[in-house]
Design a protein around this motif. Structure first.
Motif, PDB file in Angstrom:
ATOM      1  N   ALA A 108       0.916  -1.340   0.039  1.00 55.89           N
ATOM      2  CA  ALA A 108       0.013   0.008   0.076  1.00 55.89           C
ATOM      3  C   ALA A 108       0.928   1.353   0.033  1.00 55.89           C
ATOM      4  CB  ALA A 108      -0.985  -0.109   1.233  1.00 55.89           C
ATOM      5  N   SER A 109       1.908   1.305   0.687  1.00 51.41           N
ATOM      6  CA  SER A 109       2.941   2.569   0.747  1.00 51.41           C
ATOM      7  C   SER A 109       3.459   2.778  -0.624  1.00 51.41           C
ATOM      8  CB  SER A 109       3.712   2.229   1.874  1.00 51.41           C
ATOM      9  OG  SER A 109       3.336   2.094   3.120  1.00 51.41           O
ATOM     10  N   LEU A 110       3.906   1.689  -1.160  1.00 49.14           N
ATOM     11  CA  LEU A 110       4.290   1.926  -2.655  1.00 49.14           C
ATOM     12  C   LEU A 110       3.466   2.511  -3.707  1.00 49.14           C
ATOM     13  CD1 LEU A 110       6.562  -1.345  -2.933  1.00 49.14           C
ATOM     14  CD2 LEU A 110       7.595   0.876  -2.616  1.00 49.14           C
ATOM     15  N   ALA A 111       2.501   2.141  -3.352  1.00 49.38           N
ATOM     16  CA  ALA A 111       1.192   2.680  -4.347  1.00 49.38           C
ATOM     17  C   ALA A 111       0.826   3.876  -3.877  1.00 49.38           C
ATOM     18  CB  ALA A 111       0.023   1.453  -4.249  1.00 49.38           C
ATOM     19  N   LEU A 112       0.781   4.266  -2.863  1.00 48.28           N
ATOM     20  CA  LEU A 112       0.451   5.713  -2.458  1.00 48.28           C
ATOM     21  C   LEU A 112       1.548   6.671  -2.597  1.00 48.28           C
ATOM     22  CD1 LEU A 112      -1.491   4.821   0.874  1.00 48.28           C
ATOM     23  CD2 LEU A 112      -2.548   5.560  -1.145  1.00 48.28           C
ATOM     24  N   VAL A 113       2.918   6.298  -2.619  1.00 47.66           N
ATOM     25  CA  VAL A 113       3.889   7.062  -2.814  1.00 47.66           C
ATOM     26  C   VAL A 113       4.215   6.997  -4.164  1.00 47.66           C
ATOM     27  CG1 VAL A 113       6.260   7.450  -2.400  1.00 47.66           C
ATOM     28  CG2 VAL A 113       4.948   6.953  -0.479  1.00 47.66           C
ATOM     29  N   ARG A 114       4.385   6.033  -4.840  1.00 49.65           N
ATOM     30  CA  ARG A 114       4.860   5.913  -6.307  1.00 49.65           C
ATOM     31  C   ARG A 114       3.795   5.993  -7.316  1.00 49.65           C
ATOM     32  NH1 ARG A 114       9.991   3.551  -5.728  1.00 49.65           N
ATOM     33  NH2 ARG A 114      11.017   4.563  -4.183  1.00 49.65           N
ATOM     34  N   GLY A 115       2.632   5.937  -6.761  1.00 55.69           N
ATOM     35  CA  GLY A 115       1.439   5.420  -7.897  1.00 55.69           C
ATOM     36  C   GLY A 115       0.851   7.000  -8.221  1.00 55.69           C
ATOM     37  N   ASN A 116       0.202   6.931  -9.301  1.00 53.02           N
ATOM     38  CA  ASN A 116      -0.686   8.095  -9.583  1.00 53.02           C
ATOM     39  C   ASN A 116      -1.861   7.709 -10.394  1.00 53.02           C
ATOM     40  OD1 ASN A 116      -1.181  10.917 -10.153  1.00 53.02           O
ATOM     41  ND2 ASN A 116       0.257  11.207 -12.185  1.00 53.02           N
ATOM     42  N   PHE A 117      -2.930   7.702  -9.375  1.00 50.94           N
ATOM     43  CA  PHE A 117      -4.047   7.415  -9.781  1.00 50.94           C
ATOM     44  C   PHE A 117      -5.246   8.129  -9.052  1.00 50.94           C
ATOM     45  CE2 PHE A 117      -2.469   4.679  -6.437  1.00 50.94           C
ATOM     46  CZ  PHE A 117      -3.533   4.723  -5.391  1.00 50.94           C
ATOM     47  N   PRO A 118      -6.457   8.311  -9.530  1.00 50.36           N
ATOM     48  CA  PRO A 118      -7.377   9.165  -9.201  1.00 50.36           C
ATOM     49  C   PRO A 118      -8.080   8.606  -7.763  1.00 50.36           C
ATOM     50  CG  PRO A 118      -8.376   8.065 -10.904  1.00 50.36           C
ATOM     51  CD  PRO A 118      -6.745   7.635 -11.053  1.00 50.36           C
ATOM     52  N   GLY A 119      -8.350   9.298  -6.808  1.00 50.96           N
ATOM     53  CA  GLY A 119      -8.540   8.851  -5.403  1.00 50.96           C
ATOM     54  C   GLY A 119      -7.608   8.280  -4.735  1.00 50.96           C
ATOM     55  N   LYS A 120      -6.199   8.889  -4.990  1.00 51.77           N
ATOM     56  CA  LYS A 120      -5.358   8.323  -3.932  1.00 51.77           C
ATOM     57  C   LYS A 120      -5.421   8.870  -2.513  1.00 51.77           C
ATOM     58  CE  LYS A 120      -1.110   9.679  -4.784  1.00 51.77           C
ATOM     59  NZ  LYS A 120       0.241  10.072  -5.030  1.00 51.77           N
ATOM     60  N   ASP A 121      -5.750  10.219  -2.657  1.00 52.89           N
ATOM     61  CA  ASP A 121      -5.932  10.812  -1.291  1.00 52.89           C
ATOM     62  C   ASP A 121      -6.904  10.228  -0.410  1.00 52.89           C
ATOM     63  OD1 ASP A 121      -3.646  12.347  -1.870  1.00 52.89           O
ATOM     64  OD2 ASP A 121      -4.688  14.037  -2.530  1.00 52.89           O
ATOM     65  N   LEU A 122      -8.094   9.846  -1.050  1.00 50.41           N
ATOM     66  CA  LEU A 122      -9.343   9.415  -0.368  1.00 50.41           C
ATOM     67  C   LEU A 122      -8.870   8.007   0.214  1.00 50.41           C
ATOM     68  CD1 LEU A 122     -12.125   9.634   0.474  1.00 50.41           C
ATOM     69  CD2 LEU A 122     -12.950   8.702  -1.809  1.00 50.41           C
ATOM     70  N   ILE A 123      -8.227   7.128  -0.702  1.00 45.99           N
ATOM     71  CA  ILE A 123      -7.949   6.021  -0.277  1.00 45.99           C
ATOM     72  C   ILE A 123      -6.860   5.957   0.896  1.00 45.99           C
ATOM     73  CG2 ILE A 123      -6.466   3.686  -0.921  1.00 45.99           C
ATOM     74  CD1 ILE A 123      -7.759   4.404  -3.707  1.00 45.99           C
ATOM     75  N   ASN A 124      -5.874   6.707   0.867  1.00 48.33           N
ATOM     76  CA  ASN A 124      -5.048   6.995   2.050  1.00 48.33           C
ATOM     77  C   ASN A 124      -5.852   7.467   3.327  1.00 48.33           C
ATOM     78  OD1 ASN A 124      -2.757   7.201   3.385  1.00 48.33           O
ATOM     79  ND2 ASN A 124      -2.273   9.381   3.033  1.00 48.33           N
ATOM     80  N   VAL A 128      -6.014   4.910   6.766  1.00 45.41           N
ATOM     81  CA  VAL A 128      -5.393   5.527   7.923  1.00 45.41           C
ATOM     82  C   VAL A 128      -6.569   5.981   9.179  1.00 45.41           C
ATOM     83  CG1 VAL A 128      -3.717   7.494   8.894  1.00 45.41           C
ATOM     84  CG2 VAL A 128      -3.276   6.574   6.780  1.00 45.41           C
ATOM     85  N   SER A 129      -7.645   5.927   8.648  1.00 41.25           N
ATOM     86  CA  SER A 129      -8.906   6.284   9.468  1.00 41.25           C
ATOM     87  C   SER A 129      -8.860   5.635  11.050  1.00 41.25           C
ATOM     88  CB  SER A 129     -10.259   5.966   8.870  1.00 41.25           C
ATOM     89  OG  SER A 129     -10.656   4.956   8.429  1.00 41.25           O
ATOM     90  N   PRO A 130      -8.425   4.291  11.087  1.00 40.61           N
ATOM     91  CA  PRO A 130      -8.531   3.600  12.226  1.00 40.61           C
ATOM     92  C   PRO A 130      -7.789   4.455  13.321  1.00 40.61           C
ATOM     93  CG  PRO A 130      -8.492   1.969  10.487  1.00 40.61           C
ATOM     94  CD  PRO A 130      -8.116   3.178  10.062  1.00 40.61           C
ATOM     95  N   LEU A 131      -6.628   5.375  12.760  1.00 39.30           N
ATOM     96  CA  LEU A 131      -5.906   5.935  13.877  1.00 39.30           C
ATOM     97  C   LEU A 131      -6.825   7.149  14.305  1.00 39.30           C
ATOM     98  CD1 LEU A 131      -2.526   6.053  12.083  1.00 39.30           C
ATOM     99  CD2 LEU A 131      -3.344   4.713  13.975  1.00 39.30           C
TER     100      LEU A 131
END
Length: 286
Positions: A108-124, A128-131
């Motif tokens: 997940a970290s590799l996808a969130l840091v290296r990936g470029n896809f729509p909705g990435k901030d929402l998925i992140n 992280v919402s359980p925190l």
């Protein structure tokens, strides 16, 4: 005989005067802030200072200061099957959660840091919402889903629920390491003929290993110490150590609780110190 001009007072250059460190100015606000910080630290440390001597108490009940010192409550913990079975169950669950959360967290970290896809901030934000969301709300939601899927009182269900809670710790640590990672090292390895898998194994993975280790440690501790979700999901057969401690506080208040707490405190401190040493070593090598 001509008069000599008066000697001019020697003055230091402006740059030299500005370079001098300012003198400490006494301020009651700073003193008050220091006192408040000290009181907060004392409030946080006081339970630890109290519970450790109580675990060596010779009394038959919780008392401070202890009238005498004995190891009977540590012996009682290891001689009772209900305590040891709960500890073994917690270790099993936490170790499985650590492996699962670490693997999923790295991907997940590799996808969130290296990936470029729509909705990435929402998925992140969702991951992280359980925190942020209170654990009781997460527990009720998980129980509602598990009741339909017949996962209540199952080992797999408890592991899956704890993985949801532990995954953000891995993602936060690995993501922070990846953001400070020099991607030119990967490009150099690929230019020398390494394929993506070899690049990740021999270049990326060793450099982000401190973040992975720290995330795995936090995932293990998050699962091992979790109580609320376990109360909803585990059941009597899958009772974990925090559940057994909660029952002990309700039904039988003896210094065995203090001995278990002391061992958990010592274990957590040693694990966190190990994670910090690995993190500093990785930063030094980088």
């Amino acid at each position: 005989m001509t008069a000599q001009p008066a000697a001019q007072p020697r003055t230091r250059p402006v740059a030299e005067r500005q370079a001098r460190p300012p003198r400490f100015a006494f301020s009651w606000s700073r003193v008050l802030l220091a006192v408040l910080c000290g009181l907060v630290l004392l409030f946080l440390i006081a339970p630890v200072v109290i519970v450790i001597p109580m675990s060596f108490s010779a009394a038959k009940y919780l008392s401070f200061p202890p009238p005498g010192f004995s190891l009977q409550w540590y012996e009682n913990f290891f001689n009772r099957s209900d305590w040891t079975s709960a500890m073994i169950q917690s270790i099993r669950v936490a170790f499985t959660v650590m492996i699962l959360a670490t693997v999923l967290g790295i991907m997940a970290s590799l996808a969130l840091v290296r990936g470029n896809f729509p909705g990435k901030d929402l998925i992140n934000a969702v991951i992280v919402s359980p925190l942020i969301v209170p654990t009781i709300i997460v527990a009720i939601a998980i129980y509602g889903i598990y009741a339909r899927l017949h996962l209540v009182q199952t080992f797999f269900g408890l592991v899956l629920a704890h993985t949801v809670l532990a995954l953000p710790y891995v993602i936060v640590n690995v993501t922070a390491t990846l953001r400070g990672f020099d991607i030119r090292l990967e490009q150099a390895a690929q230019n020398l003929g390494a394929n993506p898998l070899q690049t990740f194994r021999y270049v990326t993975l060793p450099l982000i290993a401190p973040g992975i280790f720290a995330g795995a440690v936090f995932a293990f501790i998050a699962s091992f110490d979790e109580l609320i979700v376990a109360l909803f999901i585990a059941g009597a057969q899958g009772r974990t150590l925090p559940m057994r401690m909660f029952e002990g506080l309700r039904l039988e208040i003896d210094p065995t609780i203090a001995s278990v707490s002391s061992m958990l405190i010592t274990f957590s401190v040693l694990v966190l110190l190990s994670a910090e040493l690995v993190r500093r070593r990785g930063r030094t090598e980088a």
